[in-house]
Design a protein around this motif. Structure first.
Motif, short mmCIF file in Angstrom:
data_model
loop_
_atom_site.label_atom_id
_atom_site.label_comp_id
_atom_site.label_asym_id
_atom_site.label_seq_id
_atom_site.Cartn_x
_atom_site.Cartn_y
_atom_site.Cartn_z
N ARG A 73 174.46 109.09 29.31
CA ARG A 73 172.97 108.94 28.87
C ARG A 73 172.12 109.01 29.91
O ARG A 73 172.33 108.40 30.86
N HIS A 74 170.85 109.19 29.66
CA HIS A 74 169.63 109.17 30.21
C HIS A 74 168.37 108.87 29.63
O HIS A 74 167.46 109.62 29.47
N ASP A 75 168.66 107.49 29.00
CA ASP A 75 167.58 106.98 28.23
C ASP A 75 166.48 106.19 29.08
O ASP A 75 166.94 105.34 29.76
N PHE A 132 175.94 100.33 60.86
CA PHE A 132 174.68 99.36 60.78
C PHE A 132 175.34 98.06 61.25
O PHE A 132 174.49 97.13 61.83
N CYS A 133 176.49 97.57 60.80
CA CYS A 133 177.10 96.10 61.25
C CYS A 133 177.16 96.08 62.87
O CYS A 133 176.88 95.13 63.52
N ALA A 134 177.31 97.30 63.54
CA ALA A 134 177.72 97.13 64.92
C ALA A 134 176.27 97.42 65.63
O ALA A 134 176.34 97.10 66.87
N ALA A 135 175.33 97.66 64.97
CA ALA A 135 174.27 98.12 65.61
C ALA A 135 173.57 96.88 66.68
O ALA A 135 173.83 95.72 66.14
N ARG A 136 173.06 97.40 67.79
CA ARG A 136 172.50 96.16 68.71
C ARG A 136 171.14 96.40 68.90
O ARG A 136 170.48 96.24 70.01
N GLU A 137 170.46 97.28 67.93
CA GLU A 137 169.02 97.53 68.23
C GLU A 137 168.31 97.39 66.65
O GLU A 137 169.14 97.44 65.72
N ASP A 138 167.09 97.52 66.53
CA ASP A 138 166.51 97.53 65.41
C ASP A 138 167.10 98.74 64.65
O ASP A 138 167.05 99.99 64.93
N SER A 139 167.48 98.55 63.42
CA SER A 139 168.04 99.43 62.33
C SER A 139 167.69 99.26 61.06
O SER A 139 167.35 98.42 60.70
N LEU A 140 167.84 100.63 60.10
CA LEU A 140 167.46 100.37 58.92
C LEU A 140 168.29 101.30 58.11
O LEU A 140 168.57 102.47 58.48
N LEU A 141 169.08 100.72 57.03
CA LEU A 141 169.92 101.23 56.38
C LEU A 141 169.53 101.64 54.97
O LEU A 141 168.96 100.76 54.42
N TYR A 142 169.22 102.88 54.72
CA TYR A 142 168.52 103.31 53.36
C TYR A 142 169.49 103.92 52.38
O TYR A 142 169.89 105.15 52.84
N ILE A 143 169.79 103.37 51.38
CA ILE A 143 170.92 104.10 50.33
C ILE A 143 170.00 104.26 49.10
O ILE A 143 169.16 103.44 48.83
N TRP A 144 170.22 105.44 48.42
CA TRP A 144 169.54 105.90 47.21
C TRP A 144 170.17 106.16 46.37
O TRP A 144 171.71 106.67 46.38
N GLY A 145 170.03 106.50 45.00
CA GLY A 145 170.73 107.11 43.91
C GLY A 145 169.99 106.87 42.42
O GLY A 145 168.95 106.78 42.44
N HIS A 146 170.88 107.03 41.64
CA HIS A 146 170.56 107.02 40.17
C HIS A 146 171.53 106.19 39.58
O HIS A 146 172.66 106.43 39.71
N SER A 147 171.07 105.31 38.79
CA SER A 147 172.11 104.30 38.19
C SER A 147 173.14 104.95 37.10
O SER A 147 174.06 104.73 36.92
N TYR A 148 172.36 106.13 36.36
CA TYR A 148 173.17 106.87 35.49
C TYR A 148 174.47 107.61 36.21
O TYR A 148 175.54 107.75 35.44
N GLU A 149 174.45 107.70 37.54
CA GLU A 149 175.69 108.28 38.30
C GLU A 149 176.83 107.41 38.13
O GLU A 149 177.89 107.65 38.55
N LEU A 150 176.36 106.08 38.28
CA LEU A 150 177.66 105.19 38.40
C LEU A 150 178.35 105.07 36.95
O LEU A 150 179.34 104.49 36.87
N ASP A 151 177.87 105.78 36.04
CA ASP A 151 178.75 105.72 34.71
C ASP A 151 179.87 106.55 34.89
O ASP A 151 180.94 106.65 34.11
N GLY A 152 180.10 107.36 36.01
CA GLY A 152 181.23 108.34 36.32
C GLY A 152 182.26 107.17 36.67
O GLY A 152 182.02 106.01 36.94
N ARG A 153 183.41 107.82 36.68
CA ARG A 153 184.97 107.01 36.68
C ARG A 153 184.70 106.17 38.29
O ARG A 153 184.39 106.68 39.31
#
Length: 232
Positions: free
Chosen positions: A54-56, A174-195
């Protein structure tokens, strides 16, 4: 040293309600990119393996309540591939979207995610946004597999997709970083309907929430932080 996590999800679909619940559970912030002219419409899309889901779209009347406490950002009015649009259409799709979303959200919407598959951004599209809109940032779908801050916020490449096989590797980095760091994760919630998708998302969110010294921010908060540093 700053360690910042930022998340964003596209399309403004009903699965976002479940996703918002997970983010709240782990006290994570997020940015949700909506198509104002498609709100309230119903449909299906295929997953990577071809399975339809579904993509409502969230109804306009629900937008403010569903995304309360999160950032609402633009994703164009109707989700065209902007690299195939004339400049006037690019402006209509972006400006029209963030103006309508600003009404629904109750605050100025200045964030953006480019719609469509790769390549969904080029130099012309980014320059139209820079010259003709009030957008502060625009996210692409190009994975950098890095935890560096962007060089150009109107061509903001994320670290990687939420279902990318390298997520754990990037979180470890990211956990081990010792300087300014940015972790950017993206996606679509409908993709999580997969197994196993929702279970995997919760596993990732649990790991992110436990990163020592890390702060969760919306996309706009990241932009404002960097701009503030430049102006200091």
């Amino acid at each position: 040293m700053r360690k910042i996590i930022t998340l964003s999800f596209d399309d403004g679909i009903t699965q976002d309600k479940r996703l918002v619940g997970l983010l709240r559970k782990y006290r994570l912030k997020g940015t949700f990119n909506l198509n104002s002219a498609l709100l309230g419409t119903a449909g299906t899309v295929p997953l990577a393996d071809g399975t339809p889901v579904r993509h409502d779209k969230i109804a306009p009347s629900e937008v403010r309540q569903v995304y309360a406490g999160f950032e609402i950002a633009s994703h164009t009015r109707t989700h065209p591939l902007l690299t195939q649009c004339l400049p006037v259409r690019i402006i209509e799709e972006t400006v029209g979207d963030y103006l309508k979303l600003s009404e629904l959200a109750g605050y100025p919407v200045r964030g953006f995610a480019y719609p469509g598959g790769y390549p969904n951004c080029d130099r012309l599209v980014a320059e139209v946004l820079r010259r003709c809109t009030s957008l502060a940032y625009a996210r692409t779908i190009v994975s950098t597999y890095s935890i560096a801050f962007p060089a150009d916020f109107l061509a903001w490449n994320p670290s990687l997709h939420i279902l990318d096989a390298r997520v754990d590797e990037l979180i470890d980095q990211f956990c081990a970083a010792r300087e300014d760091s940015l972790l950017y994760i993206w996606g679509h919630s409908y993709e999580l309907d997969g197994r196993g998708g929702w279970e995997r998302a919760e596993e990732i969110f649990s790991r992110l929430a436990s990163v020592e010294g890390a702060e969760s921010m919306t996309n706009m908060e990241v932009y404002e932080l960097v701009q503030g540093d430049k102006n200091a």
